[in-house]
Each structure stands twice: as structure tokens, then as C-alpha cells.
Design a protein around this motif. Structure first.
Motif, PDB file in Angstrom:
ATOM      1  N   ARG A  29      -1.674   9.633  -8.556  1.00 13.91           N
ATOM      2  CA  ARG A  29      -1.913   8.699  -9.651  1.00 13.91           C
ATOM      3  C   ARG A  29      -2.215   9.491 -10.915  1.00 13.91           C
ATOM      4  O   ARG A  29      -2.991  10.436 -10.891  1.00 13.91           O
ATOM      5  CB  ARG A  29      -3.106   7.822  -9.263  1.00 13.91           C
ATOM      6  CG  ARG A  29      -3.301   6.710 -10.221  1.00 13.91           C
ATOM      7  CD  ARG A  29      -4.350   5.753  -9.749  1.00 13.91           C
ATOM      8  NE  ARG A  29      -4.610   4.823 -10.857  1.00 13.91           N
ATOM      9  CZ  ARG A  29      -5.237   3.687 -10.721  1.00 13.91           C
ATOM     10  NH1 ARG A  29      -5.661   3.323  -9.533  1.00 13.91           N
ATOM     11  NH2 ARG A  29      -5.456   2.910 -11.755  1.00 13.91           N
ATOM     12  N   SER A  38       0.844  -1.193   0.000  1.00 12.25           N
ATOM     13  CA  SER A  38       0.000   0.000   0.000  1.00 12.25           C
ATOM     14  C   SER A  38       0.881   1.245   0.000  1.00 12.25           C
ATOM     15  O   SER A  38       1.802   1.380   0.800  1.00 12.25           O
ATOM     16  CB  SER A  38      -0.892  -0.026   1.240  1.00 12.25           C
ATOM     17  OG  SER A  38      -1.130   1.287   1.669  1.00 12.25           O
ATOM     18  N   SER A  71      -2.138  11.707  -2.549  1.00 11.24           N
ATOM     19  CA  SER A  71      -3.539  11.479  -2.903  1.00 11.24           C
ATOM     20  C   SER A  71      -3.708  10.041  -3.386  1.00 11.24           C
ATOM     21  O   SER A  71      -4.397   9.778  -4.344  1.00 11.24           O
ATOM     22  CB  SER A  71      -3.954  12.463  -3.996  1.00 11.24           C
ATOM     23  OG  SER A  71      -3.074  12.321  -5.096  1.00 11.24           O
ATOM     24  N   VAL A  72      -2.992   9.131  -2.743  1.00 10.72           N
ATOM     25  CA  VAL A  72      -3.043   7.729  -3.191  1.00 10.72           C
ATOM     26  C   VAL A  72      -3.466   6.794  -2.058  1.00 10.72           C
ATOM     27  O   VAL A  72      -3.006   5.658  -1.981  1.00 10.72           O
ATOM     28  CB  VAL A  72      -1.670   7.280  -3.742  1.00 10.72           C
ATOM     29  CG1 VAL A  72      -1.392   7.903  -5.085  1.00 10.72           C
ATOM     30  CG2 VAL A  72      -0.558   7.600  -2.769  1.00 10.72           C
ATOM     31  N   GLN A  73      -4.377   7.296  -1.193  1.00 10.89           N
ATOM     32  CA  GLN A  73      -4.761   6.525  -0.003  1.00 10.89           C
ATOM     33  C   GLN A  73      -5.091   5.057  -0.283  1.00 10.89           C
ATOM     34  O   GLN A  73      -4.669   4.166   0.423  1.00 10.89           O
ATOM     35  CB  GLN A  73      -5.968   7.181   0.697  1.00 10.89           C
ATOM     36  CG  GLN A  73      -5.583   8.281   1.661  1.00 10.89           C
ATOM     37  CD  GLN A  73      -5.145   9.526   0.913  1.00 10.89           C
ATOM     38  OE1 GLN A  73      -5.362   9.652  -0.279  1.00 10.89           O
ATOM     39  NE2 GLN A  73      -4.510  10.463   1.617  1.00 10.89           N
ATOM     40  N   GLU A  74      -5.842   4.811  -1.327  1.00 10.39           N
ATOM     41  CA  GLU A  74      -6.349   3.458  -1.548  1.00 10.39           C
ATOM     42  C   GLU A  74      -5.510   2.661  -2.546  1.00 10.39           C
ATOM     43  O   GLU A  74      -5.887   1.582  -2.940  1.00 10.39           O
ATOM     44  CB  GLU A  74      -7.798   3.523  -2.066  1.00 10.39           C
ATOM     45  CG  GLU A  74      -8.778   4.191  -1.118  1.00 10.39           C
ATOM     46  CD  GLU A  74      -8.988   3.367   0.140  1.00 10.39           C
ATOM     47  OE1 GLU A  74      -9.195   2.155   0.009  1.00 10.39           O
ATOM     48  OE2 GLU A  74      -8.915   3.932   1.248  1.00 10.39           O
ATOM     49  N   THR A  75      -4.387   3.245  -2.979  1.00 16.01           N
ATOM     50  CA  THR A  75      -3.668   2.612  -4.085  1.00 16.01           C
ATOM     51  C   THR A  75      -2.553   1.681  -3.611  1.00 16.01           C
ATOM     52  O   THR A  75      -1.824   2.001  -2.676  1.00 16.01           O
ATOM     53  CB  THR A  75      -3.037   3.693  -4.986  1.00 16.01           C
ATOM     54  OG1 THR A  75      -4.000   4.712  -5.156  1.00 16.01           O
ATOM     55  CG2 THR A  75      -2.628   3.126  -6.321  1.00 16.01           C
ATOM     56  N   SER A  76      -2.429   0.549  -4.301  1.00 17.35           N
ATOM     57  CA  SER A  76      -1.309  -0.360  -4.059  1.00 17.35           C
ATOM     58  C   SER A  76      -0.457  -0.410  -5.311  1.00 17.35           C
ATOM     59  O   SER A  76      -0.950  -0.185  -6.419  1.00 17.35           O
ATOM     60  CB  SER A  76      -1.806  -1.765  -3.772  1.00 17.35           C
ATOM     61  OG  SER A  76      -2.467  -1.771  -2.548  1.00 17.35           O
ATOM     62  N   SER A  90       0.018   4.347   0.772  1.00 16.38           N
ATOM     63  CA  SER A  90      -0.145   5.249   1.913  1.00 16.38           C
ATOM     64  C   SER A  90       0.644   4.740   3.116  1.00 16.38           C
ATOM     65  O   SER A  90       1.278   5.518   3.836  1.00 16.38           O
ATOM     66  CB  SER A  90      -1.619   5.459   2.246  1.00 16.38           C
ATOM     67  OG  SER A  90      -2.237   4.213   2.368  1.00 16.38           O
TER      68      SER A  90
END
Lengths: 123, 542
Positions: free
Chosen positions: B464, B395, B423-428, B397
């Protein structure tokens, strides 16, 4: 904790044995792989700290000899490596029964707390 | 008079350097041959041993099923004498260089072959005309055959066959296996071959069995080297423009031959450089002469040695890395250890304030040296394509939070503001986390050096953009002049090359970042107006 330190560099074995003794651990040393192997076979140690790159009889030779004699699990073997990142070679050592690998140069405080942590958790 | 004396001396030393280097090269070349011979012999010996050890097993000696031998099965069917087949399968598994394992009757008829599918494919039942059969019968001992093309497999193999006797010493069969010539290639692969080297193996009849030069050009060396090798002689010679080394390989009772050759131009590459330098040196001598000339001679001699060392190290890249790693890091262990011991209160006595500061300075510099060694090794690994990447999904974040927690407090103490802008809280992302971290550590480390003493600010972030993640590290330092930006990622490049520069570093950090990012398939670049602040961007695919 009863520790055996095998490293061909005398300054390293002297320094660590002083450090370990000052921290109330029993520490024996050997500057030669073959002699170190004899010590492991004749005495019971909790931990063996083993340098891999030694002349004549290397750390890997020690490990092979212990595996052959079925004595690899009698103590925790922790190897020192100068390699910056563990690679397949270490995976093989772990598979053979080595407990863990520590990168050189190791900080003596960190090493001691690592060893004491092992003792507490008994892992 | 003095001029002539100096010239003569210079020429003498010059020739001596060349001679020593030539001797070194020849010695190295012949060591290489010895190594390859040993390697091949070991591989062959272990195959021969395996066959000889197993021939005495009751499983091999038991041949109750010989009456089941038929033309249809080219021996016994696959559901008879299963124990022998199982043993053969085990041998093939233990020693994959074997193409197949066989048992023949004393008259040369097939009894069995493993794998069974190959047995069905053979074209006839009797093999008494084969070289190996005649060899075993004549010597009543293990025999290694000439290399032959297996009719079944359409591949070159070498047969190892051994006679099997019952308890009354009567011959009851021939046990053995055939090796793929692949094992010779594997012997070669264990060596690092020098530029334009050619390796040729010959069997006991002088038949070429393996040649690393596949262009099939005719030999440009005398055939008597092969005869010498087969008759047990070895040597290294310089002929025409080649350096040729030949040696016998002991294969059971016979000898094979090995020849390695290399154009002298490649073998003596370093010597040729030396020759060039020495001629250059002599010209300088005649031009200047006198004491100044002597010093130039000394310097040139040093350069010659340096050129030789560089040439040697590049030939032993891997050994060099391993050596440098071990030899440079090992002495750091007692230095760090004793510094710690000295600096600790009440451990081996207490230092006064000045002594303590001195020890702390040593520790700090040792840490820097350690960092430098790791950097040099990393740069080298990238150069050699040897850096290992372990790709895992993680992850972003969490990754950025980890960076924040390691830097926030330390930088706070130094009065530098550290901001994460993500701004990539949910990104893996799937990448090597520790290498990505290394890139951030390098860039943040650089930023720390360049931010102003007061009101310094470092911002890191990720966002992203379609299918890529764009990362950045920004500082509010003095910026990087536009004309210097293109060279920034070169090794050992430092913007401020003056001796009194304020910052320290190996000059490798950015080159390593570039290497890591590009190996992971991304790109890295810098943006700065040359006056206020710098931003390093890098992007990786998701």
C-alpha cells in the motif's frame, strides 16, 4: 442420467454422445432447435444441454417456447455459450429458468463431472 | 502489343471490382431502409393493436359517468370511472411510448385523460376540430393523425384514435392514445447508422416529423422522393453527391415517408480506396509489364479485397465479435473432445506411446489456440469499450493466496521458485477480481517464458502506498532492452521478432493488461535495466 444434447454441429453432438455413453449416461441428440424442442416435450430428460447459436430456431427460441408452455422447469437446461464472460443476456436466461451456462469450448471430462455433481447434490 | 492487352485486361477487371462494390453498397443501403421501415411499422402496429384490442372491453364501453363531465375537470373528475383509468394506467405501463390515453365523447368533448394531472392542464373541453376527430368520424375506423404539438405537453405527438360502438352499433365515444415521437428515435437507435447518414421521417401530409440532422439545413435532394414515398413507392438512387433511399411506412390506413441519405463519398468509402488502388495498380503495370506485373496485379487485387473486408468488418463491429467468438470456438469442441477420448486409457482403445504424444501435442496446441482467440476478443472488447467489469470488494491477501496455490506447485515442478511478497494482509480493494487475476496470469505467464532454465525465480507482491495499491511481478530473466520498453504495451509487439525466437505468445497479453488496468483507473509500467530481470508494476486506487 438421461441427457438431451441440442447443437447444430453434428461433430459436437456425436462426440459428446459417445463420451456420455462411455460414461454410462443415456444421451439423445438433435441437430435442430425445433426438433430438439419436440423431443423435450415428448420425453422426460434429466438434463438438456443446449447450444444458443443455431440457425433458424435458436437455443433462445427453445427456451422461450418452454417458458411459454410452462415446461422450463421440467428438466435442467444448461446452455453452451461461446462468449468468454457471462453478461446480462445470461442473467436474463437464468431468470427465465435456465439452470446454468457453460463456456465453449467445454472440456468433456469437466462437463461430465459437472453433470454428475449436479446429480449427486441434486441442485 | 502484349503490353496493351494486359493494360486493357487490368482496366476491365478494375472497373468490374468497382461496379460490384458499388452494387453491394447500394444493396446494403436499401436493406437498411427496409429494416428501419419494418422496425417503425412494428412499433406503430403494436400501439394500434393495443388500442383496438382494448376498445372492445366492457370497461371501455361503460360510460355511465358522462353527466359528470365539467369544464372544471376538463372531463370527469378523477374519482369516477376508476376502472377505465386503471386500464389506461396499465396501457401506459405496458407501452411507455404512449404519452397519454384518452376517451372522448362522440361530440369531441373530453371524457377522461390519463394521467389525470395532464387532464387538468388541458386548455379546453372540446376537440372536434382536431385532425384525429375528423379522421375517426369520416372513416368510422382507427385513425392515425398528423403529428401535432400537444398544447398540454408542448411536445410533438401522433394520435391513435379508434371509435367505440355499443352493441347496437351506435357511436358512444372515441378511445385512444398519443405516441411520443421518441418511438421513432428508438427505431433508429436499433440500427447502426453509417457515417454521416441522415434519417428523415415525414407524416402523411409531407410534414417533416423527425430529422436526425438537427442543424436544420435545407434539403439538398429533390422533393419528389417524399411524394413518391407517400404514394407508396420505394427506391434507392444516386443523385448529385448523395445516395438517397426512400420508402413508405404503412401507418394504419395512411402512409408516412422515410428518407435516408448519405454522401456518396462516405457510402462508397471502400470503393474509393479501391479506385485509388486500381489506378496505382495501372501505373505499376505500365512501369513493369510482363509476368512480374501480373503477379503484382494479383497481389493488389487481393489487397483490394482485404481493404474491403476490413472496411466491412469495422462497420459491423459487434456482429464480428459475436461471429468470431462462436465460429472460432465451436470447432474446438469436437477437437478437444476427441483428443481426450483418444488419450484416455481403455475408453475407445489404447494408443501407443508415439500416437499418444501426437495427440497430446494436438491438445496442447488447441489450448493455445483457444487462449489466442480469447485474447483477440478481449483486445477487441477493450478497443470498443465493450469489456464488462464487475466491481466487488475483496481481500488482497486472499486474492494473492489463490494465485500462489495455482502456481506454486506447477512452477516448482519446472524448477522455478515462486515467491509472494505482500504487506497488505488486512487490506481490501474494490475492483473486478477476475480481470485483475487475468492481469496477473498474463504477467506471470510472460515471466515464466523469460526466466532462465535453471534457478528461475518469479516474485509477485502488493504493497500500500497512501491511497493506492502497488502490485508487481518480477522475474530474473534476461531483462528487456530500454529502447524496446516503450513499445512493449503495443498490440502484437514482441521484443524478439526473429523467426527462431524461443517464446510463444499472441503479442496481445500486455496490451490487454494495459487496457484492463487503465479502464479500472490505474496505470501500468515496466522497469528493467535490460540485463538482468524485469519488473512489471501496476497500481490501482483503493
Amino acid at each position: 442420467m438421461k441427457i438431451l444434447l441440442i447443437d447444430d454441429n453434428k461433430d459436437i453432438t456425436e462426440m459428446f454422445s459417445k463420451y456420455l455413453k462411455l460414461n454410462n449416461h443415456e444421451c439423445h441428440t438433435s441437430n435442430d432447435g425445433r426438433n430438439g424442442l419436440n423431443m423435450i416435450e415428448n420425453q422426460k430428460y434429466d438434463v438438456v444441454l443446449l447450444d444458443l447459436a443455431m440457425p433458424n430456431f435458436t437455443g433462445v427460441d427453445v427456451i422461450h417456447a418452454l417458458v411459454e408452455k410452462n415446461k422450463i422447469h421440467n428438466q435442467k437446461i444448461i446452455v453452451f455459450t461461446a462468449s468468454s464472460k457471462p453478461n446480462n443476456e445470461f442473467d436474463d436466461l437464468i431468470k427465465m429458468g435456465v439452470h446454468s451456462c457453460i463456456a465453449k469450448p467445454m472440456d468433456p471430462d469437466e462437463l461430465i463431472s459437472y453433470l454428475e455433481n449436479l446429480e449427486v447434490k441434486n441442485i | 502489343m502484349i503490353e496493351i492487352a494486359i493494360l486493357v485486361t487490368a482496366f476491365y477487371f478494375g472497373t468490374q471490382i468497382i461496379d460490384t462494390e458499388k452494387k453491394d453498397t447500394v444493396a446494403k443501403f436499401s436493406n437498411r431502409v427496409t429494416l428501419l421501415v419494418k422496425n417503425t411499422e412494428t412499433r406503430l402496429d403494436s400501439a394500434i393493436n393495443l388500442i383496438e384490442v382494448t376498445r372492445n372491453l366492457p370497461i371501455v364501453k361503460n360510460i355511465n359517468y358522462s353527466s359528470y363531465i365539467s369544464e372544471e375537470y376538463k372531463g370527469i373528475p378523477d374519482n369516477f370511472d376508476l376502472k377505465k383509468r386503471t386500464l389506461a394506467k396499465q396501457i401506459l405501463k405496458t407501452y411507455p411510448e404512449f404519452e397519454f390515453i384518452t376517451f372522448h365523447m362522440p361530440n369531441g368533448d373530453f371524457y377522461m385523460m390519463e394521467p389525470y394531472s395532464d387532464q387538468l392542464n388541458i386548455t379546453r373541453l372540446n376537440f372536434a376540430d382536431r385532425d384525429w376527430y375528423k379522421g375517426v368520424m369520416a372513416t368510422e375506423d382507427t385513425y392515425v393523425s398528423e403529428v401535432y404539438n400537444s398544447t398540454t405537453l408542448k411536445r410533438n405527438v401522433v394520435a391513435i384514435r379508434t371509435p367505440v360502438f355499443d352493441d347496437n352499433d351506435t357511436l358512444i365515444g372515441i378511445w385512444g392514445g398519443s405516441l411520443k415521437l421518441q418511438f421513432l428515435r428508438e427505431s433508429i437507435e436499433d440500427l447502426i447508422l453509417e457515417k454521416n447518414s441522415r434519417v428523415i421521417f415525414y407524416d402523411q401530409y409531407g410534414k417533416k416529423i423527425l430529422d436526425t440532422d438537427t442543424t436544420n439545413k435545407s434539403e439538398s435532394f429533390s422533393h419528389h422522393f417524399i411524394d413518391d414515398a407517400l404514394s407508396g413507392q420505394k427506391g434507392t438512387v444516386l443523385v448529385n453527391d448523395l445516395i438517397v433511399a426512400y420508402s413508405p411506412i404503412s401507418v394504419g390506413p395512411v402512409n408516412w415517408g422515410l428518407i435516408i441519405l448519405q454522401p456518396q463519398h462516405d457510402a462508397f468509402f471502400s470503393t474509393l480506396i479501391t479506385e485509388g488502388l486500381i489506378i496505382f495498380m495501372l501505373i505499376i503495370f505500365s512501369a513493369i509489364l510482363g509476368l512480374a506485373g501480373y503477379f503484382i496485379y494479383k497481389t493488389t487485387q487481393k489487397n483490394v479485397r482485404l481493404a474491403k473486408e476490413i472496411e466491412q468488418t469495422s462497420a459491423h463491429k459487434d456482429e464480428f465479435s459475436a461471429m468470431i467468438s462462436h465460429e472460432l470456438k465451436t470447432p474446438l469442441v469436437p477437437i478437444i473432445g476427441y483428443c481426450k477420448m483418444l488419450a484416455k486409457k481403455d475408453l475407445i482403445g489404447n494408443l501407443n506411446k508415439e500416437q499418444l504424444e501426437a495427440v497430446e501435442a494436438i491438445t496442447r496446441n488447441i489450448k493455445r489456440l483457444e487462449r489466442l482467440i480469447v485474447d483477440i476478443l478481449d483486445a477487441r472488447k477493450l478497443d470498443l469499450n465493450k469489456m464488462k467489469f464487475v466491481k466487488e470488494e475483496f481481500s488482497l491477501s486472499v486474492f494473492l493466496e489463490k494465485i500462489e496455490s495455482s502456481y506454486k506447485n506447477i512452477l516448482g515442478e519446472k524448477g522455478i521458485q515462486f515467491v509472494i511478497n505482500s504487506s497488505v494482509q488486512e487490506t481490501s480493494i474494490t475492483a473486478d477480481e477476475s480481470r485483475l487475476r487475468q492481469v496477473f496470469d498474463n504477467l506471470i505467464g510472460n515471466a515464466i517464458k523469460f526466466v532462465p532454465k535453471s534457478n528461475g525465480k518469479i516474485t509477485i507482491g502488493a504493497r500500500r502506498e497512501n491511497y493506492v495499491i502497488l502490485f508487481y511481478v518480477t522475474d530474473n530473466g534476461t531483462g528487456i532492452p530500454i529502447e524496446k520498453q516503450s513499445e512493449l504495451f503495443h498490440k502484437f509487439y514482441q521484443v524478439d521478432t526473429t523467426i527462431k525466437r524461443n517464446t510463444q505468445g499472441s503479442g496481445l497479453g500486455l496490451a490487454i493488461c494495459k487496457g484492463i488496468i487503465e479502464t479500472m483507473g490505474g496505470t501500468i509500467w515496466v522497469e528493467s535495466d535490460g540485463k538482468s530481470g524485469t519488473t512489471f508494476y501496476f497500481q490501482l486506487s483503493l
